[in-house]
Design an enzyme around this catalytic site. Structure first.
Site, PDB file in Angstrom:
ATOM      1  N   GLY A   3      51.867  33.661  39.225  1.00 25.15           N
ATOM      2  CA  GLY A   3      50.765  33.021  39.933  1.00 25.15           C
ATOM      3  C   GLY A   3      50.238  33.781  41.133  1.00 25.15           C
ATOM      4  N   SER A   4      50.317  35.126  41.111  1.00 23.60           N
ATOM      5  CA  SER A   4      49.780  35.851  42.277  1.00 23.60           C
ATOM      6  C   SER A   4      48.243  35.767  42.315  1.00 23.60           C
ATOM      7  CB  SER A   4      50.249  37.303  42.297  1.00 23.60           C
ATOM      8  OG  SER A   4      49.623  38.070  41.307  1.00 23.60           O
ATOM      9  N   MET A  42      49.562  32.483  29.479  1.00 29.96           N
ATOM     10  CA  MET A  42      49.986  33.226  28.293  1.00 29.96           C
ATOM     11  C   MET A  42      49.991  32.353  27.048  1.00 29.96           C
ATOM     12  SD  MET A  42      50.014  36.148  29.279  1.00 29.96           S
ATOM     13  CE  MET A  42      50.265  37.336  30.560  1.00 29.96           C
ATOM     14  N   ILE A  87      47.027  31.250  23.911  1.00 29.31           N
ATOM     15  CA  ILE A  87      45.642  31.443  23.451  1.00 29.31           C
ATOM     16  C   ILE A  87      44.932  30.092  23.449  1.00 29.31           C
ATOM     17  CG2 ILE A  87      44.237  32.093  21.449  1.00 29.31           C
ATOM     18  CD1 ILE A  87      46.407  34.222  20.860  1.00 29.31           C
ATOM     19  N   ASN A 100      38.739  34.339  32.711  1.00 33.84           N
ATOM     20  CA  ASN A 100      40.076  34.922  32.575  1.00 33.84           C
ATOM     21  C   ASN A 100      40.105  36.232  33.350  1.00 33.84           C
ATOM     22  OD1 ASN A 100      42.737  35.338  31.511  1.00 33.84           O
ATOM     23  ND2 ASN A 100      41.869  36.771  30.019  1.00 33.84           N
ATOM     24  N   HIS A 116      42.061  39.950  33.277  1.00 33.26           N
ATOM     25  CA  HIS A 116      42.839  40.772  32.350  1.00 33.26           C
ATOM     26  C   HIS A 116      43.047  42.151  32.979  1.00 33.26           C
ATOM     27  CE1 HIS A 116      44.369  42.146  28.496  1.00 33.26           C
ATOM     28  NE2 HIS A 116      43.640  43.238  28.642  1.00 33.26           N
ATOM     29  N   GLU A 121      42.826  43.001  41.150  1.00 32.35           N
ATOM     30  CA  GLU A 121      42.670  41.677  40.534  1.00 32.35           C
ATOM     31  C   GLU A 121      42.469  40.618  41.612  1.00 32.35           C
ATOM     32  OE1 GLU A 121      45.446  40.464  37.468  1.00 32.35           O
ATOM     33  OE2 GLU A 121      45.963  42.536  37.029  1.00 32.35           O
TER      34      GLU A 121
HETATM   35  C1  GAR Z   1      47.953  39.528  35.736  1.00 27.90           C
HETATM   36  O1  GAR Z   1      48.106  40.918  35.796  1.00 27.90           O
HETATM   37  C2  GAR Z   1      46.863  39.169  34.746  1.00 27.90           C
HETATM   38  O2  GAR Z   1      45.799  40.076  34.758  1.00 27.90           O
HETATM   39  C3  GAR Z   1      47.614  39.208  33.453  1.00 27.90           C
HETATM   40  O3  GAR Z   1      48.853  38.623  33.735  1.00 27.90           O
HETATM   41  C4  GAR Z   1      49.174  38.852  35.101  1.00 27.90           C
HETATM   42  C5  GAR Z   1      49.471  37.529  35.729  1.00 27.90           C
HETATM   43  O4  GAR Z   1      49.921  37.723  37.037  1.00 27.90           O
HETATM   44  N1  GAR Z   1      46.925  38.507  32.416  1.00 27.90           N
HETATM   45  C6  GAR Z   1      46.913  38.906  31.161  1.00 27.90           C
HETATM   46  O5  GAR Z   1      47.507  39.881  30.744  1.00 27.90           O
HETATM   47  C7  GAR Z   1      46.071  38.038  30.241  1.00 27.90           C
HETATM   48  N2  GAR Z   1      45.761  38.720  29.042  1.00 27.90           N
HETATM   49  P1  GAR Z   1      49.947  36.534  38.064  1.00 27.90           P
HETATM   50  O6  GAR Z   1      50.694  35.384  37.366  1.00 27.90           O
HETATM   51  O7  GAR Z   1      50.741  37.065  39.209  1.00 27.90           O
HETATM   52  O8  GAR Z   1      48.552  36.157  38.429  1.00 27.90           O
END
Ligand code: GAR
Length: 224
Positions: A19-20, A101, A103, A118, A120, A185
């Site tokens: 969840g960052s 995570m 779909i 989203n 990515h 991000e």
């Molecule tokens: C992030 O890097 C996001 O871009 C990726 O998962 C991570 C979640 O980090 N998402 C995907 O790969 C989706 N296809 P977070 O939980 O720290 O936000």
């Protein structure tokens, strides 16, 4: 902060893990950079750190257990119908997938067409799917990055809203590259949400036109 809205945009964040990105959105709201309020943080994982972050900030956290839906032929759709009910109960206007995570099915995609984003960790359309930082390294790319896009039925395929690029360094591992991308991000996701809140995003086929954007047409990054 310029915004055409008088009331904050009502968000839901769907997250499965750390969840960052959720935290970056929370911080941007709390500092006044984003005119929104998080109406619900929803997870398919009971122990998601994202749910702890929700509680820390006094936000509504909801765990929707996938188990009761498993085994039926429409399990994914039935799960999304349960999510949709929660989103509607909270009058959610924009849904953010942030490390979610799972779909999403047309049940959610259609209900929130052009109202679900989203993030990515690649420069789409290169490297959709999983383990994408390793794939960019293995391919020998010189630049990597991240993409915020609207969600459509195809995984990681929807219209692109914002991208940010970072260089790939010779000594990078998937982890060091992922960390460099993550910094970006956390910048572009809140920015995309604020553009939505200002009603500046207009989808025209595959293109997202950003009202009032002033790109200078120059390259802003090269790998060396
Ligand atoms: C992030 O890097 C996001 O871009 C990726 O998962 C991570 C979640 O980090 N998402 C995907 O790969 C989706 N296809 P977070 O939980 O720290 O936000």
């Amino acid at each position: 902060m310029s915004s055409s809205r008088t009331t904050p945009l009502r968000l839901a964040v769907l997250a499965s893990g750390r969840g960052s990105n959720l935290q970056a959105i929370i911080d941007a709201i709390e500092s006044g950079q984003v005119n929104a309020r998080i109406a619900a943080i929803v997870s398919n994982k009971k122990d998601a750190i994202a749910l702890d972050r929700a509680r820390t900030h006094g936000l509504t956290d909801v765990f929707v257990d996938p188990k009761p839906f498993a085994g039926r032929p429409d399990s994914r759709e039935a799960y999304d119908r349960a999510l949709l009910e929660i989103l509607q109960q909270h009058d959610v206007e924009l849904v953010l997938l942030a490390g979610y995570m799972k779909i999403v099915t047309p049940v959610l995609v259609n209900a929130y067409a052009n109202r679900m984003m989203n993030i990515h960790p690649s420069l789409l359309p290169s490297f959709p799917g999983l383990d994408v930082q390793k794939k960019a390294l293995d391919w020998g790319c010189k630049l990597a990055g991240c993409t915020v896009h609207f969600v459509t039925e195809g995984v990681d395929e929807g219209p692109i809203i914002i991208q940010a690029a970072v260089p790939i360094l010779d000594n990078d591992t998937p982890e060091t590259l992922a960390a460099r991308i993550l910094v970006q991000e956390h910048k572009i996701y809140p920015r995309a949400v604020q553009l939505f809140a200002e009603d500046r995003l207009h989808v025209d086929g595959r293109r997202v036109v950003i009202a009032g954007a002033k790109p200078d047409g120059e390259a802003i990054i090269s790998s060396i």
